[in-house]
Design a protein around this motif. Structure first.
Motif, PDB file in Angstrom:
ATOM      1  N   GLN A 110       1.054  -1.180   0.095  1.00  0.00           N
ATOM      2  CA  GLN A 110       0.063   0.042   0.137  1.00  0.00           C
ATOM      3  C   GLN A 110       0.907   1.179  -0.017  1.00  0.00           C
ATOM      4  OE1 GLN A 110      -2.642  -0.956   3.676  1.00  0.00           O
ATOM      5  NE2 GLN A 110      -4.262  -0.568   1.810  1.00  0.00           N
ATOM      6  N   ARG A 111       0.494   2.232  -0.531  1.00  0.00           N
ATOM      7  CA  ARG A 111       1.043   3.643  -0.549  1.00  0.00           C
ATOM      8  C   ARG A 111       0.800   4.514   0.356  1.00  0.00           C
ATOM      9  NH1 ARG A 111       4.848   3.098  -4.499  1.00  0.00           N
ATOM     10  NH2 ARG A 111       4.923   5.358  -4.929  1.00  0.00           N
ATOM     11  N   LEU A 112       1.603   5.401   0.930  1.00  0.00           N
ATOM     12  CA  LEU A 112       1.559   6.429   2.099  1.00  0.00           C
ATOM     13  C   LEU A 112       1.843   7.693   1.385  1.00  0.00           C
ATOM     14  CD1 LEU A 112       3.020   4.214   4.979  1.00  0.00           C
ATOM     15  CD2 LEU A 112       0.479   4.781   4.424  1.00  0.00           C
ATOM     16  N   ASP A 113       1.372   8.693   2.015  1.00  0.00           N
ATOM     17  CA  ASP A 113       1.928  10.095   1.569  1.00  0.00           C
ATOM     18  C   ASP A 113       2.822  10.353   2.581  1.00  0.00           C
ATOM     19  OD1 ASP A 113       0.025  10.289  -0.374  1.00  0.00           O
ATOM     20  OD2 ASP A 113      -1.287  11.603   0.964  1.00  0.00           O
ATOM     21  N   VAL A 114       4.051  11.156   2.363  1.00  0.00           N
ATOM     22  CA  VAL A 114       5.107  11.637   3.206  1.00  0.00           C
ATOM     23  C   VAL A 114       5.181  12.792   3.039  1.00  0.00           C
ATOM     24  CG1 VAL A 114       6.188   9.203   2.856  1.00  0.00           C
ATOM     25  CG2 VAL A 114       6.795  11.047   1.455  1.00  0.00           C
ATOM     26  N   THR A 115       5.917  13.390   3.990  1.00  0.00           N
ATOM     27  CA  THR A 115       6.276  14.810   4.439  1.00  0.00           C
ATOM     28  C   THR A 115       7.747  14.858   4.502  1.00  0.00           C
ATOM     29  OG1 THR A 115       4.241  15.722   5.317  1.00  0.00           O
ATOM     30  CG2 THR A 115       5.882  17.211   5.451  1.00  0.00           C
ATOM     31  N   VAL A 116       8.418  15.789   3.586  1.00  0.00           N
ATOM     32  CA  VAL A 116      10.006  16.119   3.842  1.00  0.00           C
ATOM     33  C   VAL A 116      10.312  17.418   4.200  1.00  0.00           C
ATOM     34  CG1 VAL A 116      11.921  15.804   2.237  1.00  0.00           C
ATOM     35  CG2 VAL A 116      10.172  14.194   1.722  1.00  0.00           C
ATOM     36  N   SER A 117      11.231  17.337   5.095  1.00  0.00           N
ATOM     37  CA  SER A 117      11.463  18.791   5.647  1.00  0.00           C
ATOM     38  C   SER A 117      13.039  18.722   5.636  1.00  0.00           C
ATOM     39  CB  SER A 117      10.990  18.962   6.936  1.00  0.00           C
ATOM     40  OG  SER A 117       9.659  18.742   7.131  1.00  0.00           O
ATOM     41  N   ALA A 118      13.626  19.959   5.186  1.00  0.00           N
ATOM     42  CA  ALA A 118      14.939  20.042   5.254  1.00  0.00           C
ATOM     43  C   ALA A 118      15.765  20.318   6.799  1.00  0.00           C
ATOM     44  CB  ALA A 118      15.383  21.595   4.602  1.00  0.00           C
ATOM     45  N   LEU A 119      16.804  19.474   7.014  1.00  0.00           N
ATOM     46  CA  LEU A 119      17.425  19.373   8.133  1.00  0.00           C
ATOM     47  C   LEU A 119      18.472  20.633   8.592  1.00  0.00           C
ATOM     48  CD1 LEU A 119      17.493  17.943  10.797  1.00  0.00           C
ATOM     49  CD2 LEU A 119      19.217  16.198   9.589  1.00  0.00           C
TER      50      LEU A 119
END
Length: 374
Positions: A110-119
Motif C-alpha cells: 500500500q502507498r503512503l503520503d510522506v512529508t519531507v523537511s530540510a534538516l
C-alpha cells in the motif's frame, strides 16, 4: 349529531394535534459510537526517516558534515568510493527528515503520503527528488520505503546583495503516495480475550451509555464500562468474528452526555468561548471604566528688561478624571448563554472586560462552570 359524537370528534382532534406536536418535536441528538472514540490497538503509527534530496538548483546544504556523510553513503550503496579527504559540494543536495503516518491494518504494497523537511541550511527543496530512504517506527523496525519527486508549495529567491523573498515555506514539501508499506503492524486485536473501546473525551455517563447501547443491540451483557474512558467488550476468538462485531458496534447510535459547563478564555488573543451549559445564579454586575489623564502645558517666562533676571519655564499641569457610567447588569436565576451575551453587548464590554466579569462571577459563586484560561 349527539353530544357523545361531538366529544368523540373533539378527542380525535386533540389526539391528532398531539401526534403532530410529537412528530415535530426536536429529537434527541444521537451520535454513532465510531464518532466518540476508537478501539484500543486499532490506531495509526508514526514513521520517521532520514534521507537526501537531490536535483536542487543550487539551494542545497553545501558542505555540511551530516549531508556529506549521507551523500558518501548513497555513493557507497552503488559501489562508488570517494577519495579520502574529498568532500562533495552539495549545493544541489539537502539532508532531510521524512515523516509519514501508517494507518491501522496497512498491508505491504500500500502507498503512503510522506512529508519531507530540510534538516540543515537548504533554502529550498523545490524541484528535488528524494532518494530511496527507509521509514522506521518507534520500535526501530523498517515499515516503509520512501522515494519520489517533491511537491513544494513555497518559493524562495535571494539576490547578490543578500536580499531575500520567500513565499510560504520552500524548505518543506510532500510526496503523494511516495512511500510503500513493507511490513504490517501486528495489532493483536484478534487474539486478546476482550476488546476495549476508548472514548476520545472522558465522561462516566457517556461510557455507561455506550456499554448499555452495545448490550441492547446484541441482547446480552457483553459490554462493561471500566472507567470514564474505557468500555470492555467480550468477543469470540478470530479476526472474522471480531471485525463483524466491531463493524456493528461502530454504527450503534447513542445519546452522549452533555458537556460540563465550561468557559474557555484565551488570554493572549482575547477569545472567549462559553458553552450552552453555563448558567448564572442571581447576581448583579457593575463594570465601570476610570480614565485619568494628565496634560502638561509649560510656559516660558521672560524677565523684565534690565532686571538681571533669567528666563525660566513655569510648569502648568491639568489633571482630568473621567469615569464612564455604565448600567448595572441584573442576572436573574438560571440566566443562559443568550442572556449573558445580550447583557454584555448592552454595556459594550470588550473581550477583556468579559473575562474580568466572568472571573468575578465565578469568585462570587454565581457561575457554576469551569473557567479554563489558555
Amino acid at each position: 349529531m349527539t353530544r357523545t359524537s361531538n366529544l368523540f370528534l373533539k378527542a380525535i382532534g386533540v389526539l391528532v394535534c398531539l401526534i403532530a406536536a410529537i412528530a415535530f418535536m426536536p429529537q434527541a441528538r444521537a451520535e454513532r459510537i465510531k464518532d466518540l472514540g476508537t478501539f484500543q490497538g486499532v490506531r495509526p503509527n508514526q514513521l520517521t526517516g532520514y534521507g537526501l534530496v537531490v536535483g536542487l538548483a543550487g539551494t542545497g546544504d553545501d558542505a555540511i558534515q551530516y549531508a556529506t556523510e549521507g551523500m558518501k553513503g548513497v555513493a557507497a550503496r552503488f559501489g562508488l568510493t570517494l577519495p579520502q579527504g574529498v568532500n562533495p559540494a552539495l549545493k544541489n543536495a539537502a539532508a532531510v527528515l521524512i515523516t509519514a503516518e501508517l494507518p491501522a491494518f496497512s498491508k505491504p504494497g500500500q502507498r503512503l503520503d510522506v512529508t519531507v523537511s530540510a534538516l540543515g541550511k537548504a533554502k529550498s527543496l523545490r524541484g528535488g527528488t528524494l532518494i530511496l530512504s527507509p521509514l522506521r517506527g518507534a520500535d526501530g523496525q523498517i515499515y516503509a520505503m520512501a522515494q519520489g519527486n517533491l511537491a513544494v508549495g513555497g518559493l524562495g529567491v535571494s539576490g547578490a546583495d543578500g536580499s531575500q523573498v520567500s513565499v510560504n515555506v520552500p524548505s518543506a514539501g510532500r510526496i503523494p503516495g511516495g512511500a510503500t508499506v513493507e511490513q504490517a503492524v501486528a495489532t493483536g486485536f484478534d487474539t486478546a480475550p476482550t476488546l476495549t473501546f476508548n472514548l476520545a473525551e472522558a465522561d462516566l455517563t457517556t461510557a455507561l451509555r455506550v456499554a448499555d447501547g452495545i448490550n441492547r443491540a446484541f441482547g446480552d451483557r457483553r459490554a462493561r464500562a471500566m472507567d470514564a474512558v474505557s468500555v470492555t467488550i467480550d468477543a469470540a476468538q478470530g479476526a472474522e468474528e471480531r471485525i463483524l462485531m466491531m463493524g456493528l458496534i461502530e454504527n450503534i447510535e447513542i445519546k452522549p452526555a452533555e458537556a460540563p459547563a465550561r468557559v474557555i478564555v484565551n488570554a493572549r488573543t482575547g477569545t472567549v468561548v462559553i458553552n450552552g451549559a453555563v448558567r448564572i445564579a442571581p447576581a448583579a454586575v457593575a463594570h465601570g471604566k476610570l480614565t485619568v489623564s494628565v496634560k502638561e502645558s509649560p510656559t516660558v517666562v521672560q524677565p523684565a528688561p534690565f532686571s538681571q533676571g533669567q528666563t525660566a519655564v513655569e510648569q502648568s499641569s491639568t489633571i482630568n478624571v473621567d469615569e464612564e457610567r455604565r448600567p448595572v447588569i441584573d442576572f436573574k436565576g438560571g440566566a443562559s448563554l443568550a442572556d449573558i451575551v445580550k447583557a454584555v453587548n448592552a454595556i459594550g464590554a470588550s473581550p477583556a472586560d468579559l473575562v474580568e466579569i466572568l472571573g468575578a462571577l465565578k469568585q462570587a459563586g454565581a457561575m457554576k462552570a469551569e473557567l479554563v484560561v489558555l
